[in-house]
Design a protein around this motif. Structure first.
Motif, PDB file in Angstrom:
ATOM      1  N   VAL A   1       0.848  -1.196   0.000  1.00  0.00           N
ATOM      2  CA  VAL A   1       0.000   0.000   0.000  1.00  0.00           C
ATOM      3  C   VAL A   1       0.887   1.251   0.000  1.00  0.00           C
ATOM      4  O   VAL A   1       0.654   2.193  -0.765  1.00  0.00           O
ATOM      5  N   TYR A   2       1.925   1.241   0.814  1.00  0.00           N
ATOM      6  CA  TYR A   2       2.862   2.366   0.862  1.00  0.00           C
ATOM      7  C   TYR A   2       3.515   2.595  -0.511  1.00  0.00           C
ATOM      8  O   TYR A   2       3.631   3.739  -0.958  1.00  0.00           O
ATOM      9  N   GLU A   3       3.925   1.526  -1.168  1.00  0.00           N
ATOM     10  CA  GLU A   3       4.518   1.660  -2.510  1.00  0.00           C
ATOM     11  C   GLU A   3       3.570   2.364  -3.473  1.00  0.00           C
ATOM     12  O   GLU A   3       3.999   3.171  -4.292  1.00  0.00           O
ATOM     13  N   ALA A   4       2.281   2.062  -3.391  1.00  0.00           N
ATOM     14  CA  ALA A   4       1.303   2.692  -4.280  1.00  0.00           C
ATOM     15  C   ALA A   4       1.181   4.184  -4.026  1.00  0.00           C
ATOM     16  O   ALA A   4       0.780   4.937  -4.907  1.00  0.00           O
ATOM     17  N   TRP A   5       1.526   4.624  -2.814  1.00  0.00           N
ATOM     18  CA  TRP A   5       1.515   6.044  -2.476  1.00  0.00           C
ATOM     19  C   TRP A   5       2.854   6.720  -2.758  1.00  0.00           C
ATOM     20  O   TRP A   5       2.917   7.947  -2.854  1.00  0.00           O
ATOM     21  N   SER A   6       3.921   5.948  -2.862  1.00  0.00           N
ATOM     22  CA  SER A   6       5.256   6.553  -2.929  1.00  0.00           C
ATOM     23  C   SER A   6       5.980   6.362  -4.252  1.00  0.00           C
ATOM     24  O   SER A   6       7.017   6.980  -4.470  1.00  0.00           O
ATOM     25  N   GLN A   7       5.474   5.527  -5.137  1.00  0.00           N
ATOM     26  CA  GLN A   7       6.102   5.318  -6.433  1.00  0.00           C
ATOM     27  C   GLN A   7       5.240   5.942  -7.537  1.00  0.00           C
ATOM     28  O   GLN A   7       4.084   5.560  -7.719  1.00  0.00           O
ATOM     29  N   SER A   8       5.820   6.878  -8.251  1.00  0.00           N
ATOM     30  CA  SER A   8       5.082   7.637  -9.275  1.00  0.00           C
ATOM     31  C   SER A   8       4.328   6.748 -10.251  1.00  0.00           C
ATOM     32  O   SER A   8       3.174   7.019 -10.584  1.00  0.00           O
ATOM     33  N   GLU A   9       4.985   5.685 -10.736  1.00  0.00           N
ATOM     34  CA  GLU A   9       4.356   4.842 -11.747  1.00  0.00           C
ATOM     35  C   GLU A   9       3.109   4.136 -11.219  1.00  0.00           C
ATOM     36  O   GLU A   9       2.187   3.858 -11.969  1.00  0.00           O
ATOM     37  N   LEU A  10       3.055   3.859  -9.923  1.00  0.00           N
ATOM     38  CA  LEU A  10       1.859   3.266  -9.326  1.00  0.00           C
ATOM     39  C   LEU A  10       0.842   4.343  -8.949  1.00  0.00           C
ATOM     40  O   LEU A  10      -0.352   4.205  -9.222  1.00  0.00           O
ATOM     41  N   PHE A  11       1.308   5.404  -8.321  1.00  0.00           N
ATOM     42  CA  PHE A  11       0.436   6.485  -7.864  1.00  0.00           C
ATOM     43  C   PHE A  11      -0.404   7.043  -9.007  1.00  0.00           C
ATOM     44  O   PHE A  11      -1.610   7.238  -8.865  1.00  0.00           O
ATOM     45  N   ARG A  12       0.194   7.278 -10.129  1.00  0.00           N
ATOM     46  CA  ARG A  12      -0.534   7.877 -11.256  1.00  0.00           C
ATOM     47  C   ARG A  12      -1.621   6.965 -11.791  1.00  0.00           C
ATOM     48  O   ARG A  12      -2.530   7.420 -12.478  1.00  0.00           O
ATOM     49  N   ARG A  13      -1.572   5.671 -11.485  1.00  0.00           N
ATOM     50  CA  ARG A  13      -2.572   4.724 -11.982  1.00  0.00           C
ATOM     51  C   ARG A  13      -3.860   4.735 -11.176  1.00  0.00           C
ATOM     52  O   ARG A  13      -4.884   4.225 -11.630  1.00  0.00           O
ATOM     53  N   TRP A  14      -3.830   5.300  -9.970  1.00  0.00           N
ATOM     54  CA  TRP A  14      -5.040   5.257  -9.151  1.00  0.00           C
ATOM     55  C   TRP A  14      -5.448   6.609  -8.575  1.00  0.00           C
ATOM     56  O   TRP A  14      -6.589   6.775  -8.156  1.00  0.00           O
ATOM     57  N   TRP A  15      -4.596   7.593  -8.530  1.00  0.00           N
ATOM     58  CA  TRP A  15      -4.876   8.802  -7.761  1.00  0.00           C
ATOM     59  C   TRP A  15      -6.059   9.613  -8.281  1.00  0.00           C
ATOM     60  O   TRP A  15      -6.889  10.076  -7.519  1.00  0.00           O
ATOM     61  N   PHE A  16      -6.174   9.809  -9.568  1.00  0.00           N
ATOM     62  CA  PHE A  16      -7.236  10.675 -10.072  1.00  0.00           C
ATOM     63  C   PHE A  16      -8.485   9.863 -10.383  1.00  0.00           C
ATOM     64  O   PHE A  16      -8.408   8.822 -11.013  1.00  0.00           O
ATOM     65  N   PRO A  17      -9.680  10.318  -9.924  1.00  0.00           N
ATOM     66  CA  PRO A  17     -10.921   9.557 -10.156  1.00  0.00           C
ATOM     67  C   PRO A  17     -11.238   9.412 -11.642  1.00  0.00           C
ATOM     68  O   PRO A  17     -11.307  10.398 -12.367  1.00  0.00           O
ATOM     69  N   LYS A  18     -11.437   8.194 -12.073  1.00  0.00           N
ATOM     70  CA  LYS A  18     -11.709   7.919 -13.486  1.00  0.00           C
ATOM     71  C   LYS A  18     -13.074   8.414 -13.932  1.00  0.00           C
ATOM     72  O   LYS A  18     -13.314   8.588 -15.118  1.00  0.00           O
ATOM     73  N   SER A  19     -13.972   8.667 -12.990  1.00  0.00           N
ATOM     74  CA  SER A  19     -15.312   9.126 -13.355  1.00  0.00           C
ATOM     75  C   SER A  19     -15.321  10.582 -13.821  1.00  0.00           C
ATOM     76  O   SER A  19     -16.300  11.038 -14.397  1.00  0.00           O
ATOM     77  N   VAL A  20     -14.250  11.306 -13.578  1.00  0.00           N
ATOM     78  CA  VAL A  20     -14.168  12.713 -13.992  1.00  0.00           C
ATOM     79  C   VAL A  20     -13.662  12.754 -15.426  1.00  0.00           C
ATOM     80  O   VAL A  20     -12.514  12.411 -15.698  1.00  0.00           O
ATOM     81  N   SER A  21     -14.529  13.160 -16.351  1.00  0.00           N
ATOM     82  CA  SER A  21     -14.125  13.196 -17.752  1.00  0.00           C
ATOM     83  C   SER A  21     -13.504  14.544 -18.089  1.00  0.00           C
ATOM     84  O   SER A  21     -13.776  15.550 -17.445  1.00  0.00           O
ATOM     85  N   GLY A  22     -12.652  14.528 -19.100  1.00  0.00           N
ATOM     86  CA  GLY A  22     -12.030  15.752 -19.567  1.00  0.00           C
ATOM     87  C   GLY A  22     -10.810  16.188 -18.778  1.00  0.00           C
ATOM     88  O   GLY A  22     -10.250  17.243 -19.038  1.00  0.00           O
ATOM     89  N   VAL A  23     -10.378  15.372 -17.814  1.00  0.00           N
ATOM     90  CA  VAL A  23      -9.200  15.695 -17.014  1.00  0.00           C
ATOM     91  C   VAL A  23      -8.293  14.472 -16.988  1.00  0.00           C
ATOM     92  O   VAL A  23      -8.765  13.352 -16.824  1.00  0.00           O
TER      93      VAL A  23
END
Length: 167
Positions: A38-60
């Motif tokens: 879980v910590y890796e998902a918060w601290s590694q850019s390649e993982l963080f970018r895969r989950w951080w932004f909500p996919k339901s928001v279109s146009g961003v």
């Protein structure tokens, strides 16, 4: 604010979003994964970018994710918005204890919060506590109607990422 929960995942993995006082927000979630993952998902850019932004928001979309996760390190997230200029969110890490805790500033405006995330081992699962302290009640109100509303979805996306990479 009353407790809000996400519908994804099992009942034990629901997300609790709670307002505490005039300036604090606390989000709690249990993940069925070891805290190091879980910590890796918060601290590694390649993982963080895969989950951080909500996919339901279109146009961003998240177009840049720079994380220097260490005490004194900095982060910068840049989003592209259809029909507008990019938006950047940035700050510095105030404290980082690998696999246990990270705290950072949100420096993009006067109402920026101090965010602290803790990772606690719970028999092979991870209790994640996300805490934001705002400088004013107005800052908290703005977050409750904006970024904080997306946290359950974001943490559902993190759960999906962790599940897809189960060892």
């Amino acid at each position: 604010m009353s407790e809000r929960t996400s519908n994804a995942g099992s009942a034990r993995n629901r997300t609790s979003v709670e307002r505490r006082g005039d300036r604090e927000l606390v989000v709690i979630r249990v993940f069925d994964a070891p805290r190091s993952r879980v910590y890796e998902a918060w601290s590694q850019s390649e993982l963080f970018r895969r989950w951080w932004f909500p996919k339901s928001v279109s146009g961003v979309s998240l177009v840049s994710c720079e994380l220097d996760v260490r005490t004194g390190g900095k982060y910068r997230l840049e989003f592209a918005v259809t029909g507008a200029e990019t938006m950047a969110f940035y700050g510095k890490y105030l404290e980082v204890v690998p696999n246990a805790r990270m705290a950072w500033t949100n420096d993009e405006g006067e109402e920026g919060a101090i965010t602290t995330v803790t990772f606690e081992d719970r028999d092979g699962q991870t209790l994640l506590t996300y805490h934001e302290a705002y400088p004013s009640s107005d800052g908290l109100e703005e977050a409750l109607h904006g970024s904080a509303a997306a946290l359950p979805e974001q943490l559902d996306q993190l759960e999906a990422l962790l599940s897809s990479h189960a060892e």
